[in-house]
Design a protein around this motif. Structure first.
Motif, PDB file in Angstrom:
ATOM      1  N   ILE A 144       0.870  -1.169   0.000  1.00 42.49           N
ATOM      2  CA  ILE A 144       0.000   0.000   0.000  1.00 42.49           C
ATOM      3  C   ILE A 144       0.908   1.221   0.000  1.00 42.49           C
ATOM      4  N   ASP A 145       0.785   2.045  -1.027  1.00 39.58           N
ATOM      5  CA  ASP A 145       1.568   3.277  -1.130  1.00 39.58           C
ATOM      6  C   ASP A 145       0.617   4.462  -1.089  1.00 39.58           C
ATOM      7  N   ILE A 146       0.906   5.420  -0.211  1.00 45.27           N
ATOM      8  CA  ILE A 146      -0.011   6.525   0.053  1.00 45.27           C
ATOM      9  C   ILE A 146       0.735   7.841  -0.067  1.00 45.27           C
ATOM     10  N   GLN A 147       0.192   8.750  -0.850  1.00 43.09           N
ATOM     11  CA  GLN A 147       0.791  10.062  -1.093  1.00 43.09           C
ATOM     12  C   GLN A 147      -0.279  11.118  -0.886  1.00 43.09           C
ATOM     13  N   TYR A 148      -0.095  11.981   0.147  1.00 48.43           N
ATOM     14  CA  TYR A 148      -1.121  12.971   0.452  1.00 48.43           C
ATOM     15  C   TYR A 148      -0.523  14.295   0.901  1.00 48.43           C
ATOM     16  N   PHE A 149      -1.291  15.342   0.643  1.00 51.67           N
ATOM     17  CA  PHE A 149      -0.963  16.674   1.146  1.00 51.67           C
ATOM     18  C   PHE A 149      -1.355  16.787   2.618  1.00 51.67           C
ATOM     19  N   ILE A 150      -2.512  16.214   2.979  1.00 55.41           N
ATOM     20  CA  ILE A 150      -2.996  16.233   4.363  1.00 55.41           C
ATOM     21  C   ILE A 150      -3.377  14.822   4.786  1.00 55.41           C
ATOM     22  N   PHE A 151      -2.856  14.390   5.928  1.00 56.07           N
ATOM     23  CA  PHE A 151      -3.267  13.143   6.569  1.00 56.07           C
ATOM     24  C   PHE A 151      -3.474  13.482   8.043  1.00 56.07           C
ATOM     25  N   SER A 152      -4.729  13.774   8.405  1.00 54.84           N
ATOM     26  CA  SER A 152      -5.022  14.310   9.733  1.00 54.84           C
ATOM     27  C   SER A 152      -5.100  13.212  10.786  1.00 54.84           C
ATOM     28  N   THR A 153      -4.979  13.631  12.037  1.00 53.70           N
ATOM     29  CA  THR A 153      -5.175  12.702  13.144  1.00 53.70           C
ATOM     30  C   THR A 153      -6.527  12.934  13.789  1.00 53.70           C
ATOM     31  N   ASP A 154      -7.533  13.196  12.957  1.00 56.65           N
ATOM     32  CA  ASP A 154      -8.909  13.267  13.443  1.00 56.65           C
ATOM     33  C   ASP A 154      -9.495  11.850  13.398  1.00 56.65           C
ATOM     34  N   ASN A 155     -10.799  11.727  13.491  1.00 58.88           N
ATOM     35  CA  ASN A 155     -11.405  10.403  13.581  1.00 58.88           C
ATOM     36  C   ASN A 155     -11.112   9.542  12.349  1.00 58.88           C
ATOM     37  N   ILE A 156     -11.323  10.092  11.157  1.00 52.98           N
ATOM     38  CA  ILE A 156     -11.034   9.348   9.922  1.00 52.98           C
ATOM     39  C   ILE A 156      -9.557   8.987   9.856  1.00 52.98           C
ATOM     40  N   GLY A 157      -8.682   9.931  10.214  1.00 53.63           N
ATOM     41  CA  GLY A 157      -7.247   9.680  10.157  1.00 53.63           C
ATOM     42  C   GLY A 157      -6.799   8.585  11.103  1.00 53.63           C
ATOM     43  N   LEU A 158      -7.379   8.565  12.304  1.00 58.08           N
ATOM     44  CA  LEU A 158      -7.015   7.526  13.266  1.00 58.08           C
ATOM     45  C   LEU A 158      -7.494   6.152  12.814  1.00 58.08           C
ATOM     46  N   ILE A 159      -8.712   6.082  12.311  1.00 53.38           N
ATOM     47  CA  ILE A 159      -9.232   4.800  11.836  1.00 53.38           C
ATOM     48  C   ILE A 159      -8.434   4.323  10.618  1.00 53.38           C
ATOM     49  N   ALA A 160      -8.083   5.257   9.730  1.00 52.87           N
ATOM     50  CA  ALA A 160      -7.245   4.898   8.578  1.00 52.87           C
ATOM     51  C   ALA A 160      -5.891   4.375   9.046  1.00 52.87           C
ATOM     52  N   SER A 161      -5.325   5.021  10.063  1.00 53.80           N
ATOM     53  CA  SER A 161      -4.037   4.568  10.608  1.00 53.80           C
ATOM     54  C   SER A 161      -4.158   3.160  11.176  1.00 53.80           C
ATOM     55  N   ASP A 162      -5.273   2.888  11.858  1.00 55.30           N
ATOM     56  CA  ASP A 162      -5.495   1.558  12.412  1.00 55.30           C
ATOM     57  C   ASP A 162      -5.566   0.514  11.296  1.00 55.30           C
ATOM     58  N   TYR A 163      -6.267   0.831  10.230  1.00 52.14           N
ATOM     59  CA  TYR A 163      -6.373  -0.103   9.102  1.00 52.14           C
ATOM     60  C   TYR A 163      -5.007  -0.356   8.470  1.00 52.14           C
ATOM     61  N   LEU A 164      -4.193   0.689   8.369  1.00 52.49           N
ATOM     62  CA  LEU A 164      -2.858   0.530   7.792  1.00 52.49           C
ATOM     63  C   LEU A 164      -1.976  -0.335   8.684  1.00 52.49           C
ATOM     64  N   VAL A 165      -2.066  -0.123   9.989  1.00 52.31           N
ATOM     65  CA  VAL A 165      -1.283  -0.939  10.919  1.00 52.31           C
ATOM     66  C   VAL A 165      -1.707  -2.394  10.823  1.00 52.31           C
ATOM     67  N   GLN A 166      -3.006  -2.647  10.753  1.00 52.30           N
ATOM     68  CA  GLN A 166      -3.478  -4.026  10.625  1.00 52.30           C
ATOM     69  C   GLN A 166      -2.989  -4.667   9.329  1.00 52.30           C
ATOM     70  N   ALA A 167      -2.957  -3.878   8.248  1.00 48.73           N
ATOM     71  CA  ALA A 167      -2.423  -4.396   6.987  1.00 48.73           C
ATOM     72  C   ALA A 167      -0.946  -4.747   7.143  1.00 48.73           C
ATOM     73  N   ALA A 168      -0.210  -3.857   7.801  1.00 49.33           N
ATOM     74  CA  ALA A 168       1.219  -4.098   8.022  1.00 49.33           C
ATOM     75  C   ALA A 168       1.445  -5.344   8.869  1.00 49.33           C
ATOM     76  N   GLU A 169       0.566  -5.584   9.829  1.00 52.96           N
ATOM     77  CA  GLU A 169       0.694  -6.762  10.688  1.00 52.96           C
ATOM     78  C   GLU A 169       0.405  -8.051   9.915  1.00 52.96           C
ATOM     79  N   ARG A 170      -0.291  -7.940   8.767  1.00 55.72           N
ATOM     80  CA  ARG A 170      -0.496  -9.106   7.888  1.00 55.72           C
ATOM     81  C   ARG A 170       0.701  -9.332   6.970  1.00 55.72           C
ATOM     82  N   GLY A 171       1.662  -8.419   6.993  1.00 64.85           N
ATOM     83  CA  GLY A 171       2.842  -8.541   6.148  1.00 64.85           C
ATOM     84  C   GLY A 171       2.849  -7.619   4.948  1.00 64.85           C
TER      85      GLY A 171
END
Length: 544
Positions: free
Chosen positions: A120-147
């Motif tokens: 997963i490659d992600i390129q953004y101008f803004i990646f906030s730590t609001d609710n959407i940003g935190l949930i997105a971060s959680d999904y990315l971490v879970q993906a990383a934990e799958r390898g």
């Protein structure tokens, strides 16, 4: 009506940081900008801290619930299996689906993250730590934990995460974070920020505005949306009307190549080189982040269920012929750095010239959506000549009442009458546009006593009813000369007809005001907003 503090800070940062008119805004970049954002910062801080209190996070710490929410969106079939029927088409053409609604844009990103197999490659101008940003971060971490290998490239100037938060995400062995052009924020104290502002003004202003979400190198979402509540219709006070495009196969490899070019460029610096781990830096532990995302008050169960239904929705889209297989799709991205200081605050770029060429090629009509409309003499000349050739030019932009960026609106207001004199038709978006009922999320949390302001953020162009452009490019000097941008060009009469109808609907009287020489809707904005606009006239248009 006024925006939340969160959104006012974003617009202030864009101009006041860049001009040096307000030193306070420089320090805002590393500060929480609202009460809700501050509480979300605390959640990521919990992944860093070695001890926390449950009362501060208000999250459910029951492990069975955590496991259940992790499993809720898993698909029985692999992504490879699901894409197998399209394998041949993906080799010779590009599958295209326009993401009009914020909810479908969010659900698509979430589901693809759960199903990614290699990268997963992600390129953004803004990646906030609001609710959407935190949930997105959680999904990315879970993906990383799958390898899955995750690479996150974010521009420096709008990052609102704390140093330890960035280091924590980057510390995962399958996640790497890089910061583009880190002169203004990450790892810089106030003295360093001021030094770069004074000595590297051009470079300080050159930002990465590209937006791309790439899964396994053959699926892409790109367009106007950043990662934050307001881009997907989930903010309580202010939301954007935006547009993305989903690309399957074909041109996706070119988007991947563009990302790789940015990732490997010297302007993209590993966060580990910018920041040092403090003595209290905790061992790798994302439990609190996972628990935050599992809390129903933060992530409604109905939304989680809808993520799991994405394959069925995709099948329906395909059956209805809304997934268009096209040849000749183009992805145009500026080179990293775009312009050097030899062309001070100027110099154009690949994306700029591409759009100029498209407008010059128009034979009958040009429809434009842009949140910020700031024209130079060259831009007005281009539009005047286009109209004189008999081409109808209509532009939809934000009104004073709907805009999130007073600095940009001040630039538009200064020569609005001159722009109208070129013969173009201008429509200004209403903050309560009726179209929001169609494109906004309907799952806002209970307790909201008024509808959020609705602002325009889509960057779209339709040429002669047969070419559609969806991207990151605003019609302003900053996009033209300073920021790196990207646009996707779709040669399709069917897509153009659908997008054209969307834009025309948004220009209708229930959604916008038509501005003329003897009328503009500035008075529809609140008195305080009109007063705050006044001093912005001193900001040079060349950096807006």
């Amino acid at each position: 009506m006024e925006h939340s503090v969160k959104h006012r800070s974003k617009s202030v940062i864009k101009a006041s940081l860049l001009t040096g008119l307000s030193l306070l805004s420089i320090t805002v970049l590393s500060e929480p900008s609202s009460n809700s954002l501050a509480s979300n910062h605390a959640v990521l801080q919990h992944t860093v801290a070695t001890s926390v209190t449950a009362s501060k996070t208000k999250i459910n710490e029951q492990e069975p619930h955590h496991q259940h929410c992790q499993m809720a969106t898993q698909s029985e079939a692999s992504l490879t299996d699901l894409l197998q029927p399209f394998a041949d088409k993906m080799q010779h053409s590009t599958g295209v689906y326009v993401l009009e609604k914020g909810s479908e844009a969010m659900l698509s990103r979430a589901w693809l993250t759960t199903q990614a197999e290699t990268s997963i490659d992600i390129q953004y101008f803004i990646f906030s730590t609001d609710n959407i940003g935190l949930i997105a971060s959680d999904y990315l971490v879970q993906a990383a934990e799958r390898g899955v290998k995750v690479r996150l490239l974010v521009d420096d100037i709008m990052i609102d995460a704390e140093d330890d938060e960035l280091l924590k995400i980057d510390s995962h062995p399958n996640i790497e974070v890089r910061i583009y052009n880190p002169l203004a924020n990450v790892g810089k104290n106030l003295a360093e920020k001021l030094y770069h502002l004074a000595t590297d003004f051009h470079d300080f202003n050159q930002r990465m505005h590209n937006k791309a979400f790439i899964v396994d190198s053959n699926m892409v979402i790109t367009g106007g949306r950043n990662v934050a509540d307001e881009y997907f219709g989930y903010d309580q006070q202010y939301n954007f009307r935006d547009r993305d495009v989903f690309l399957l196969g074909g041109i996706s490899q070119q988007v991947q190549s563009s990302f790789d070019q940015y990732w490997q460029h010297e302007l993209s610096v590993p966060v580990a080189k910018l920041l040092k781990k403090g003595n209290g830096f905790a061992d790798l532990n994302f439990t609190q982040l996972h628990q935050y995302a599992c809390e129903p008050n933060n992530f409604l169960p109905i939304i989680r269920e809808r993520i799991g239904q994405v394959p069925k929705v995709f099948s329906k889209v395909n059956e209805q012929g809304k997934l268009h297989w096209l040849k000749g799709v183009q992805y145009i991205a500026d080179a990293p750095g775009k312009n050097d200081a030899d062309n001070f605050l100027a110099g154009s770029g690949k994306s700029t010239q591409t759009l100029i060429d498209l407008i010059n090629s128009a034979k009958s009509s040009v429809l434009i959506q842009t949140p910020y409309l700031i024209t130079t003499d060259k831009g007005k000349q281009l539009l005047r000549k286009t109209v004189e050739r008999g081409v109808e030019v209509k532009i939809l932009t934000n009104s004073l009442a709907s805009t999130d960026n007073l600095e940009a609106f001040s630039g538009y207001k200064r020569d609005r009458k001159q722009l109208l004199a070129t013969g173009v038709q201008i429509f200004e978006f209403k903050p309560d546009a009726q179209i929001r009922q169609k494109v906004m999320a309907l799952d806002l949390k209970d307790g909201s006593h008024q509808s959020p302001i609705f602002g325009l953020h889509a960057k779209t162009m339709v040429i002669d009813d047969n070419i559609t452009v969806i991207g990151t490019f605003n019609m302003d000097p900053r996009s033209a000369n300073l920021n790196t941008e990207s646009v996707t060009i779709l040669p399709s009469k069917q897509i153009s007809a659908a997008v054209r109808q969307e834009i025309l609907t948004e220009m209708a009287s229930e959604n916008a005001w038509q501005t003329k020489q003897d009328f503009n809707p500035d008075s529809e904005a609140g008195i305080l907003k009109r007063l705050r606009l006044t001093w912005r006239r001193v900001i040079p248009k060349s950096i807006l």
